[in-house]
Write a protein that holds these residues in place. Structure first.
Motif, short mmCIF file in Angstrom:
data_model
loop_
_atom_site.label_atom_id
_atom_site.label_comp_id
_atom_site.label_asym_id
_atom_site.label_seq_id
_atom_site.Cartn_x
_atom_site.Cartn_y
_atom_site.Cartn_z
N ARG A 122 0.81 -1.22 0.00
CA ARG A 122 0.00 0.00 0.00
C ARG A 122 0.85 1.27 0.00
NH1 ARG A 122 -3.12 -2.49 4.01
NH2 ARG A 122 -2.22 -1.05 5.53
N CYS A 123 2.10 1.15 0.38
CA CYS A 123 2.98 2.32 0.36
C CYS A 123 3.26 2.77 -1.07
CB CYS A 123 4.29 2.01 1.07
SG CYS A 123 4.12 1.83 2.86
N GLU A 124 3.01 1.90 -2.06
CA GLU A 124 3.18 2.27 -3.46
C GLU A 124 1.91 2.93 -3.98
OE1 GLU A 124 6.10 1.93 -4.92
OE2 GLU A 124 6.91 0.99 -3.10
N HIS A 125 2.01 3.55 -5.14
CA HIS A 125 0.90 4.39 -5.59
C HIS A 125 -0.32 3.62 -6.05
CE1 HIS A 125 2.76 3.51 -9.49
NE2 HIS A 125 1.61 3.84 -10.03
N ASP A 126 -0.16 2.33 -6.46
CA ASP A 126 -1.35 1.63 -6.96
C ASP A 126 -1.66 0.33 -6.23
OD1 ASP A 126 0.60 -0.06 -7.89
OD2 ASP A 126 0.02 0.05 -9.99
N ALA A 127 -0.75 -0.15 -5.38
CA ALA A 127 -0.99 -1.34 -4.55
C ALA A 127 -1.49 -2.52 -5.38
CB ALA A 127 -1.97 -1.02 -3.43
N ARG A 128 -0.91 -2.72 -6.56
CA ARG A 128 -1.35 -3.80 -7.45
C ARG A 128 -0.66 -5.10 -7.07
NH1 ARG A 128 -1.13 -2.32 -13.66
NH2 ARG A 128 -2.56 -0.73 -12.86
N VAL A 129 -1.44 -6.12 -6.72
CA VAL A 129 -0.91 -7.38 -6.21
C VAL A 129 -1.36 -8.55 -7.08
CG1 VAL A 129 -1.00 -9.03 -4.28
CG2 VAL A 129 -0.79 -6.59 -3.82
N LEU A 130 -0.44 -9.48 -7.32
CA LEU A 130 -0.76 -10.73 -7.99
C LEU A 130 -0.80 -11.84 -6.94
CD1 LEU A 130 -1.23 -12.40 -10.57
CD2 LEU A 130 1.25 -12.76 -10.66
N ASP A 131 -1.94 -12.49 -6.81
CA ASP A 131 -2.08 -13.67 -5.96
C ASP A 131 -1.85 -14.88 -6.86
OD1 ASP A 131 -2.76 -15.63 -4.17
OD2 ASP A 131 -4.81 -14.95 -3.83
N ALA A 132 -0.61 -15.36 -6.85
CA ALA A 132 -0.18 -16.42 -7.78
C ALA A 132 -0.40 -17.78 -7.14
CB ALA A 132 1.29 -16.23 -8.15
N GLY A 133 -1.31 -18.55 -7.74
CA GLY A 133 -1.78 -19.77 -7.11
C GLY A 133 -2.91 -19.43 -6.17
N CYS A 134 -3.86 -18.65 -6.67
CA CYS A 134 -4.90 -18.05 -5.83
C CYS A 134 -5.94 -19.04 -5.35
CB CYS A 134 -5.60 -16.92 -6.60
SG CYS A 134 -6.48 -17.49 -8.08
N GLY A 135 -6.01 -20.23 -5.95
CA GLY A 135 -7.04 -21.18 -5.53
C GLY A 135 -8.43 -20.61 -5.69
N THR A 136 -9.23 -20.71 -4.64
CA THR A 136 -10.61 -20.23 -4.69
C THR A 136 -10.74 -18.77 -4.26
OG1 THR A 136 -10.98 -21.16 -2.48
CG2 THR A 136 -11.59 -22.52 -4.38
N GLY A 137 -9.62 -18.08 -4.11
CA GLY A 137 -9.65 -16.63 -3.95
C GLY A 137 -9.75 -16.10 -2.55
N ARG A 138 -9.59 -16.94 -1.53
CA ARG A 138 -9.79 -16.46 -0.16
C ARG A 138 -8.72 -15.44 0.25
NH1 ARG A 138 -7.37 -19.66 4.11
NH2 ARG A 138 -5.73 -20.96 3.24
N MET A 139 -7.48 -15.65 -0.18
CA MET A 139 -6.43 -14.69 0.15
C MET A 139 -6.53 -13.43 -0.70
SD MET A 139 -4.95 -15.70 2.72
CE MET A 139 -4.92 -17.19 3.68
N SER A 140 -7.00 -13.59 -1.92
CA SER A 140 -7.25 -12.41 -2.76
C SER A 140 -8.25 -11.49 -2.07
CB SER A 140 -7.78 -12.84 -4.13
OG SER A 140 -6.87 -13.63 -4.82
N ARG A 141 -9.31 -12.07 -1.54
CA ARG A 141 -10.31 -11.28 -0.83
C ARG A 141 -9.71 -10.60 0.40
NH1 ARG A 141 -13.98 -8.41 -2.03
NH2 ARG A 141 -14.84 -10.05 -3.36
N TYR A 142 -8.91 -11.33 1.16
CA TYR A 142 -8.30 -10.77 2.36
C TYR A 142 -7.46 -9.55 2.02
CZ TYR A 142 -5.79 -10.63 6.82
OH TYR A 142 -5.26 -10.22 8.03
N LEU A 143 -6.65 -9.64 0.98
CA LEU A 143 -5.80 -8.51 0.60
C LEU A 143 -6.61 -7.36 0.02
CD1 LEU A 143 -2.76 -10.40 -0.97
CD2 LEU A 143 -2.85 -9.25 1.24
N ALA A 144 -7.65 -7.68 -0.74
CA ALA A 144 -8.51 -6.63 -1.29
C ALA A 144 -9.17 -5.83 -0.18
CB ALA A 144 -9.55 -7.23 -2.22
N GLU A 145 -9.56 -6.52 0.89
CA GLU A 145 -10.19 -5.83 2.02
C GLU A 145 -9.20 -4.94 2.76
OE1 GLU A 145 -11.77 -9.12 4.16
OE2 GLU A 145 -13.61 -9.23 2.95
N ARG A 146 -7.91 -5.10 2.47
CA ARG A 146 -6.89 -4.27 3.09
C ARG A 146 -6.28 -3.27 2.12
NH1 ARG A 146 -8.41 -8.16 5.55
NH2 ARG A 146 -8.28 -8.33 7.82
N GLY A 147 -7.02 -2.98 1.08
CA GLY A 147 -6.65 -1.88 0.20
C GLY A 147 -5.79 -2.23 -0.98
#
Length: 221
Positions: free
Chosen positions: A51-76
Motif C-alpha cells: 500500500r505504500c506504493e501508488h497503486d498497490a497492485r498485487v498478484l495472488d499467484a496460485g490463488c485457488g478459490t480466492g480467499r487470500m485475494s479477498r483478504y488482501l482486497a479488504e486491506r486496500g
C-alpha cells in the motif's frame, strides 16, 4: 503414448486434482479462519508494504478459490488472481465477483514485466518439484516492479507428503503430493532471482498441522 513431457503430465495431474476438489476446498476453507494469527500478521505486513506504493497492485499467484485475494482486497490492495486449475478459478469468480481471476501457470505468468507492486505465493509453490522452484521466483521477480514485495508461505521440511488420504476423506481419489523445503532453501531461490529477504517467520505446527510453517517477505531491488 502421450506427447507431453513428464513435467507437463505432472502439472496436468495437479490441475486435475484441484479441479476435482475445488467445491469441497472452498467449503472447507472459505476464508482465513485456518490461518494462525502470526500468519495473518505477515499478510498484513505485506499488504502494508504494498500500500505504500501508488497503486498497490498485487498478484495472488496460485490463488485457488480466492480467499487470500479477498483478504488482501479488504486491506486496500488491487488484487489479480491466477491459478493453474480452471475449477478453482471458476469457484473464485463465483464467490468473489468483484475481483479478477484468470487461469495460468506461475512458472509462465501471463503478465508483462513490472506489472505488480506485490506478488503473493501463499502455499502455492508446494506442489512444484525442486527442479521447477527457480522458475517460480524468476517469474515473480519479472512481473514485480523495482521496490515491489514478495511474500511466500510454505510448509518446511524435507521430502514429500502424499495428500491423497486427506482428500479421500471428502470422497475424492486424487494424485497429489506436497514437496517440503527449508526456509534457507527457499530464501536462496528468492535471492537468486534478484530479491532481497527482509524477514522470515518460522512457527511450530498447531492443530492438525504436521510441519513447521514459514512466511518469507522479500523486496526487489
Amino acid at each position: 503414448m502421450s506427447s507431453l513431457s513428464p513435467e507437463a503430465l505432472y502439472f496436468r495431474s495437479v490441475q486435475h486434482a484441484y479441479d476435482t476438489v475445488a467445491e469441497d476446498y472452498a467449503a472447507y476453507l472459505p476464508d482465513t479462519r485456518a490461518e494462525a494469527p502470526l500468519d495473518l500478521a505477515m499478510l498484513d505486513a505485506f499488504a502494508e508494504a504494498v500500500r505504500c506504493e501508488h497503486d498497490a497492485r498485487v498478484l495472488d499467484a496460485g490463488c485457488g478459490t480466492g480467499r487470500m485475494s479477498r483478504y488482501l482486497a479488504e486491506r486496500g490492495c488491487r488484487v489479480t488472481g491466477v491459478d493453474l486449475s480452471p475449477g478453482m478459478v471458476a469457484v473464485a469468480r463465483r464467490d468473489h465477483p468483484g475481483l479478477a481471476f484468470t487461469v495460468g501457470s506461475f512458472t509462465a505468468l501471463p503478465y508483462p514485466a513490472g506489472r505488480f507492486t506485490g506478488v503473493l505465493l501463499w502455499y502455492s509453490t508446494i506442489h512444484t518439484p525442486p527442479a521447477g522452484q527457480a522458475r517460480i521466483f524468476t517469474e515473480a521477480a519479472r512481473v514485480l516492479r523495482p521496490g515491489g514485495h514478495l511474500l511466500v508461505a510454505f510448509q518446511a521440511g524435507e521430502g514429500t507428503r502424499d495428500l491423497a488420504e486427506a482428500y479421500r476423506r471428502f470422497g475424492h481419489e486424487v494424485d497429489l503430493r506436497r514437496f517440503r523445503y527449508s526456509a534457507d532453501q527457499v530464501a536462496a531461490q528468492v535471492e537468486a532471482a534478484g530479491l532481497r529477504e527482509l524477514t522470515r517467520l518460522i512457527r511450530r505446527p498447531v492443530d492438525t498441522e504436521r510441519d513447521d510453517q514459514v512466511c518469507l517477505l522479500a523486496r526487489l531491488g
